[in-house]
Design a protein around this motif. Structure first.
Motif, PDB file in Angstrom:
ATOM      1  N   THR A   1       0.833  -1.190   0.000  1.00  0.00           N
ATOM      2  CA  THR A   1       0.000   0.000   0.000  1.00  0.00           C
ATOM      3  C   THR A   1       0.876   1.251   0.000  1.00  0.00           C
ATOM      4  OG1 THR A   1      -1.816   1.139   1.111  1.00  0.00           O
ATOM      5  CG2 THR A   1      -0.197   0.060   2.526  1.00  0.00           C
ATOM      6  N   GLY A   2       0.341   2.298  -0.591  1.00  0.00           N
ATOM      7  CA  GLY A   2       0.998   3.591  -0.551  1.00  0.00           C
ATOM      8  C   GLY A   2       0.484   4.375   0.647  1.00  0.00           C
ATOM      9  N   LEU A   3       1.370   4.731   1.548  1.00  0.00           N
ATOM     10  CA  LEU A   3       0.954   5.447   2.751  1.00  0.00           C
ATOM     11  C   LEU A   3       0.458   6.854   2.452  1.00  0.00           C
ATOM     12  CD1 LEU A   3       3.761   4.352   5.230  1.00  0.00           C
ATOM     13  CD2 LEU A   3       1.470   3.379   4.945  1.00  0.00           C
TER      14      LEU A   3
ATOM     15  N   LEU B   1      -3.626  -6.607  -3.306  1.00  0.00           N
ATOM     16  CA  LEU B   1      -3.676  -7.941  -2.724  1.00  0.00           C
ATOM     17  C   LEU B   1      -3.674  -8.979  -3.832  1.00  0.00           C
ATOM     18  CD1 LEU B   1      -6.501  -7.303  -0.100  1.00  0.00           C
ATOM     19  CD2 LEU B   1      -4.069  -7.610   0.393  1.00  0.00           C
ATOM     20  N   LYS B   2      -2.961 -10.057  -3.595  1.00  0.00           N
ATOM     21  CA  LYS B   2      -2.920 -11.162  -4.538  1.00  0.00           C
ATOM     22  C   LYS B   2      -4.289 -11.849  -4.522  1.00  0.00           C
ATOM     23  CE  LYS B   2       0.200 -14.538  -6.242  1.00  0.00           C
ATOM     24  NZ  LYS B   2       1.583 -14.901  -6.300  1.00  0.00           N
ATOM     25  N   CYS B   3      -4.685 -12.410  -5.686  1.00  0.00           N
ATOM     26  CA  CYS B   3      -5.992 -13.043  -5.766  1.00  0.00           C
ATOM     27  C   CYS B   3      -5.990 -14.097  -6.868  1.00  0.00           C
ATOM     28  CB  CYS B   3      -7.062 -11.989  -6.048  1.00  0.00           C
ATOM     29  SG  CYS B   3      -8.753 -12.589  -5.883  1.00  0.00           S
ATOM     30  N   ASP B   4      -6.748 -15.152  -6.651  1.00  0.00           N
ATOM     31  CA  ASP B   4      -6.947 -16.161  -7.681  1.00  0.00           C
ATOM     32  C   ASP B   4      -7.516 -15.470  -8.923  1.00  0.00           C
ATOM     33  OD1 ASP B   4      -7.482 -19.077  -8.554  1.00  0.00           O
ATOM     34  OD2 ASP B   4      -9.439 -18.084  -8.753  1.00  0.00           O
ATOM     35  N   PRO B   5      -6.972 -15.751 -10.125  1.00  0.00           N
ATOM     36  CA  PRO B   5      -7.410 -15.041 -11.333  1.00  0.00           C
ATOM     37  C   PRO B   5      -8.916 -15.093 -11.604  1.00  0.00           C
ATOM     38  CG  PRO B   5      -5.383 -16.216 -11.787  1.00  0.00           C
ATOM     39  CD  PRO B   5      -5.833 -16.637 -10.406  1.00  0.00           C
ATOM     40  N   GLU B   6      -9.547 -16.243 -11.438  1.00  0.00           N
ATOM     41  CA  GLU B   6     -10.993 -16.327 -11.684  1.00  0.00           C
ATOM     42  C   GLU B   6     -11.769 -15.524 -10.649  1.00  0.00           C
ATOM     43  OE1 GLU B   6     -12.592 -20.232 -12.376  1.00  0.00           O
ATOM     44  OE2 GLU B   6     -10.822 -20.812 -13.551  1.00  0.00           O
ATOM     45  N   ARG B   7     -11.338 -15.607  -9.421  1.00  0.00           N
ATOM     46  CA  ARG B   7     -12.008 -14.846  -8.368  1.00  0.00           C
ATOM     47  C   ARG B   7     -11.815 -13.348  -8.578  1.00  0.00           C
ATOM     48  NH1 ARG B   7     -11.385 -14.785  -1.907  1.00  0.00           N
ATOM     49  NH2 ARG B   7     -13.401 -13.802  -1.542  1.00  0.00           N
ATOM     50  N   SER B   8     -10.634 -12.965  -9.074  1.00  0.00           N
ATOM     51  CA  SER B   8     -10.376 -11.544  -9.345  1.00  0.00           C
ATOM     52  C   SER B   8     -11.433 -10.961 -10.268  1.00  0.00           C
ATOM     53  CB  SER B   8      -9.001 -11.353 -10.002  1.00  0.00           C
ATOM     54  OG  SER B   8      -7.978 -11.504  -9.087  1.00  0.00           O
ATOM     55  N   LEU B   9     -11.736 -11.685 -11.326  1.00  0.00           N
ATOM     56  CA  LEU B   9     -12.735 -11.208 -12.288  1.00  0.00           C
ATOM     57  C   LEU B   9     -14.103 -11.051 -11.635  1.00  0.00           C
ATOM     58  CD1 LEU B   9     -11.687 -13.320 -15.399  1.00  0.00           C
ATOM     59  CD2 LEU B   9     -11.163 -10.909 -14.929  1.00  0.00           C
ATOM     60  N   ASP B  10     -14.498 -12.037 -10.840  1.00  0.00           N
ATOM     61  CA  ASP B  10     -15.794 -11.962 -10.150  1.00  0.00           C
ATOM     62  C   ASP B  10     -15.847 -10.769  -9.197  1.00  0.00           C
ATOM     63  OD1 ASP B  10     -16.648 -14.260 -11.447  1.00  0.00           O
ATOM     64  OD2 ASP B  10     -16.138 -15.584  -9.775  1.00  0.00           O
TER      65      ASP B  10
ATOM     66  N   THR C   1     -10.346  -3.203  -8.336  1.00  0.00           N
ATOM     67  CA  THR C   1      -9.912  -3.003  -9.717  1.00  0.00           C
ATOM     68  C   THR C   1      -8.630  -3.804  -9.976  1.00  0.00           C
ATOM     69  OG1 THR C   1      -8.661  -1.042  -9.039  1.00  0.00           O
ATOM     70  CG2 THR C   1     -10.927  -0.670  -9.812  1.00  0.00           C
ATOM     71  N   PRO C   2      -8.235  -3.929 -11.249  1.00  0.00           N
ATOM     72  CA  PRO C   2      -6.970  -4.627 -11.529  1.00  0.00           C
ATOM     73  C   PRO C   2      -5.811  -3.976 -10.783  1.00  0.00           C
ATOM     74  CG  PRO C   2      -8.206  -4.296 -13.551  1.00  0.00           C
ATOM     75  CD  PRO C   2      -8.919  -3.513 -12.479  1.00  0.00           C
ATOM     76  N   GLY C   3      -4.868  -4.791 -10.348  1.00  0.00           N
ATOM     77  CA  GLY C   3      -3.757  -4.324  -9.520  1.00  0.00           C
ATOM     78  C   GLY C   3      -2.931  -3.229 -10.167  1.00  0.00           C
ATOM     79  N   TYR C   4      -2.868  -2.083  -9.505  1.00  0.00           N
ATOM     80  CA  TYR C   4      -2.098  -0.941  -9.972  1.00  0.00           C
ATOM     81  C   TYR C   4      -0.611  -1.274  -9.928  1.00  0.00           C
ATOM     82  CZ  TYR C   4      -0.409   3.871 -10.229  1.00  0.00           C
ATOM     83  OH  TYR C   4       0.241   5.024 -10.591  1.00  0.00           O
TER      84      TYR C   4
ATOM     85  N   THR D   1      -6.320  -4.138  -6.821  1.00  0.00           N
ATOM     86  CA  THR D   1      -6.231  -2.972  -5.950  1.00  0.00           C
ATOM     87  C   THR D   1      -7.593  -2.825  -5.291  1.00  0.00           C
ATOM     88  OG1 THR D   1      -4.577  -1.880  -7.313  1.00  0.00           O
ATOM     89  CG2 THR D   1      -5.863  -0.478  -5.842  1.00  0.00           C
ATOM     90  N   VAL D   2      -7.590  -2.804  -3.965  1.00  0.00           N
ATOM     91  CA  VAL D   2      -8.823  -2.704  -3.190  1.00  0.00           C
ATOM     92  C   VAL D   2      -8.829  -1.359  -2.479  1.00  0.00           C
ATOM     93  CG1 VAL D   2     -10.209  -3.757  -1.377  1.00  0.00           C
ATOM     94  CG2 VAL D   2      -8.797  -5.208  -2.856  1.00  0.00           C
ATOM     95  N   THR D   3      -9.856  -0.562  -2.757  1.00  0.00           N
ATOM     96  CA  THR D   3     -10.012   0.725  -2.089  1.00  0.00           C
ATOM     97  C   THR D   3     -10.812   0.498  -0.819  1.00  0.00           C
ATOM     98  OG1 THR D   3      -9.954   1.889  -4.196  1.00  0.00           O
ATOM     99  CG2 THR D   3     -10.863   3.089  -2.318  1.00  0.00           C
TER     100      THR D   3
END
Length: 118
Positions: free
Chosen positions: A39-41, A50-59, A68-71, A80-82
């Protein structure tokens, strides 16, 4: 969940360290030397990759505008999780756990054995 809560949650996990390998504002959490969150402070609102299973990422990306897709990351394996009011703390903890577990699963046998001793 804010940055302090997130940091505390990550550090409760077995074998986790925190570092600033890129610059003084990018906080990275690793398990046995392998990154599972960063994370950027200096970013507002608070966001974490955060790392995520590719199929789960899409869902997840289809279900939540805050995910959103990892910055600056491999967009197939990272999100990337806000962290704002739209996501529950339970979901944020579950996504952090998922990232941690994926990294642990990919560790060598030797590192997994060392992790068990922590």
């Amino acid at each position: 969940m804010n940055i302090e809560d997130f940091r505390t949650y990550c550090l409760t996990k077995k074998g986790v360290t925190e570092e600033f390998p890129f610059d003084e504002t990018t906080l990275v959490f690793k398990v046995m030397g392998k990154m599972f969150a960063l994370t950027g402070l200096d970013k507002i609102p608070f966001r974490v990759n955060l790392k995520c299973d590719p199929e789960r990422s899409l869902d997840l990306r289809e279900s939540y505008a805050e995910i959103t897709p990892g910055y600056h990351m491999n967009k197939k394996h990272w999100n990337t999780v806000t962290f704002d009011e739209g996501l529950s703390s339970n979901l944020l903890q579950e996504l952090t756990d998922h990232s941690y577990d994926l990294v642990v699963k990919g560790l060598t046998k030797k590192l997994k054995e060392e992790l068990q001793k922590c």
